[in-house]
Write a protein that holds these residues in place. Structure first.
Motif: not given
Ligand code: PMT
Length: 437
Positions: A241-257
């Motif tokens: 909705d306007a304030v909630r979402y579904l996601s996961n715990y990925s921080s991006g560290k692996m991809g940025y590395a």
């Protein structure tokens, strides 16, 4: 052999004064510079300044040089690379559309040498969908976009849009000259010798330096120079909705590395990133997205131009079918909240890799809680990948951590790697990809 020649394009932006430092940086590295300016750029810095710096005539108007009726073509042919720094949203849009209504944009259209642009503008202009689509389109055509930095902007806003550091711009241009020479793609001074690595000087930024040194010297090997690498990273977020979402715990560290390691090894890297709290690695083009569908759209052009594509992103497999455009309220909307319907998202990796070229190498990750190796082998086939990096996920494992333990799974078999930092793992994965080629 004559010195290489870079045409520096200057457009109408407060950062135009930094073009003087870019010219000086290139000259210190042994590059001859010529300058072409838009009329608006002349409101910020005078052509006289560049004439004094370069000892060359400075071009502004299409018809200024009466001795040369096709000035845009001769300028384009004389240069070994064309760098536009700063590049405004307007000029990026014009080049993306093939509009050629002044000397600078006409020359850009006529240039067959490597074209680099360093955007600089207000954060909202930079993040506007139109600008991001134009930059993605340019990247897809092989234009090197030197990602703008974040910080305090001249307009008072804070965010992304600041011209990249001079060292980064100079380093990227020297890399382009060197790669163009290796592939014979320069348009200018015949036989021009790109500057020696040492000529970049101590000021070049890590990852943007043109130095190609053996790993034994402490510098990373430049074994990916001339290659284009695309990496997906981070989570996707799927609005409920306007304030909630579904996601996961990925921080991006692996991809940025991985993106940082590939850039340090000389690759031209585009990182398609979900929302994370990480700084863009130096010298890497970042396209920021939120949802799985945006990630797929954003990845299409860089994937098409990539030699290597690595999919580390934790893409949400499902999204709410009908996100509400207001906040769903406890009580009033209980029935809607309890009955949230999910629909399947596209598989970014499988969709793109289905069309992969024979010369492309595609790497997926597999995040598993059970039967890690069995699932990884199945994903190698179902996602059309050449290599799958399998990791066990769960409490304190892989997601958000600084280190990771993985298995490399390819057609030849499985190799277990010890626990190591994500930075070291990024290099190990790149080594494995180089081994595939
Ligand atoms: O970001 P960090 O905090 O550093 O964490 C790293 C990581 C755990 C996210 C990373 O190591 C990892 O495992 N990434 C893949 C996460 C994942 O979604 O795995 P999967 O097994 O569900 O998907 C398999 C592959 O398909 C992945 O390459 C994924 O990017 C891709 N995929 C999946 C679903 C989808 N809809 N589109 C995809 O492209």
């Amino acid at each position: 052999m004559s010195e290489p020649c870079v045409l520096v394009g200057v457009t109408g932006c407060i950062a135009a004064y930094k073009s003087c430092e870019v010219v000086r940086g290139l000259q210190k590295a042994g590059v001859r510079c010529k300058v072409v300016m838009t009329e608006h750029a002349c409101e910020f810095v005078g052509p006289t300044t560049f004439r004094a710096l370069t000892h060359e005539p400075v071009a502004v108007g299409l018809f200024d040089d009466a001795s040369d009726p096709i000035h845009h073509v001769s300028l384009a042919q004389e240069c070994d690379a064309f760098l536009i720094a700063p590049c405004t949203a307007n000029v990026a849009a014009k080049i993306a559309c093939g509009i050629a209504d002044d000397l600078l944009t006409t020359t850009a259209l006529a240039t067959t040498s490597p074209l680099l642009i360093a955007p600089a503008m207000n954060v909202h202009m930079y993040e506007a969908a139109a600008t991001q689509e134009n930059l993605a389109r340019l990247r897809g055509r092989g234009v090197r976009v030197i990602e703008a930095g974040e910080g305090y902007l001249a307009c008072g806003d804070v965010g992304r849009g600041r011209l990249a550091d001079v060292d980064v711009i100079v380093g990227a241009t020297l890399d382009a000259l060197r790669e163009a020479r290796a592939t014979g793609a320069t348009g200018g001074c015949e036989g021009a010798e790109p500057p020696a690595c040492a000529a970049v000087g101590e000021s070049a930024a890590p990852g943007a330096s043109a130095s190609a040194g053996p790993a034994a010297s402490g510098a990373p090997a430049r074994d990916l120079a001339g290659l284009r690498v695309m990496v997906t990273a981070g989570p996707t977020v799927e609005p409920l909705d306007a304030v909630r979402y579904l996601s996961n715990y990925s921080s991006g560290k692996m991809g940025y590395a991985l993106a940082a390691a590939a850039a340090a090894r000389g690759a031209q890297v585009t990182l398609v990133s979900g929302p994370v709290a990480l700084e863009a690695p130096a010298g890497v083009d970042v396209i920021r997205v939120k949802t799985a569908r945006e990630m797929l759209d954003a990845a299409r052009a860089p994937f098409a131009g990539a030699d290597i594509a690595v999919f580390t992103a934790a893409v949400a497999d499902f999204r709410p079918a009908r996100p509400a455009d207001r906040k769903l309220k406890k009580g009033a909307d209980d029935a809607a909240l309890r009955a949230v319907e999910l629909v399947e998202n596209p598989d970014v990796l499988a969709t793109l890799a289905r069309e992969k070229r024979a010369d492309q190498r595609v790497v997926g990750f597999a995040a598993e809680t059970d039967d890690v190796l069995g699932n990884a082998r199945r994903k190698l086939a179902s996602k059309h990948a050449d290599l799958v990096v399998a990791n066990e996920v769960g409490e304190g494992r892989a997601f958000g951590t600084d280190d990771n333990k993985v298995w490399l799974v390819d057609a030849a078999g499985t190799r277990e790697l010890p626990l190591m930092s994500k930075a070291a793992l990024a290099d190990a994965v790149l080594d494995a990809i180089v081994g595939l080629r």
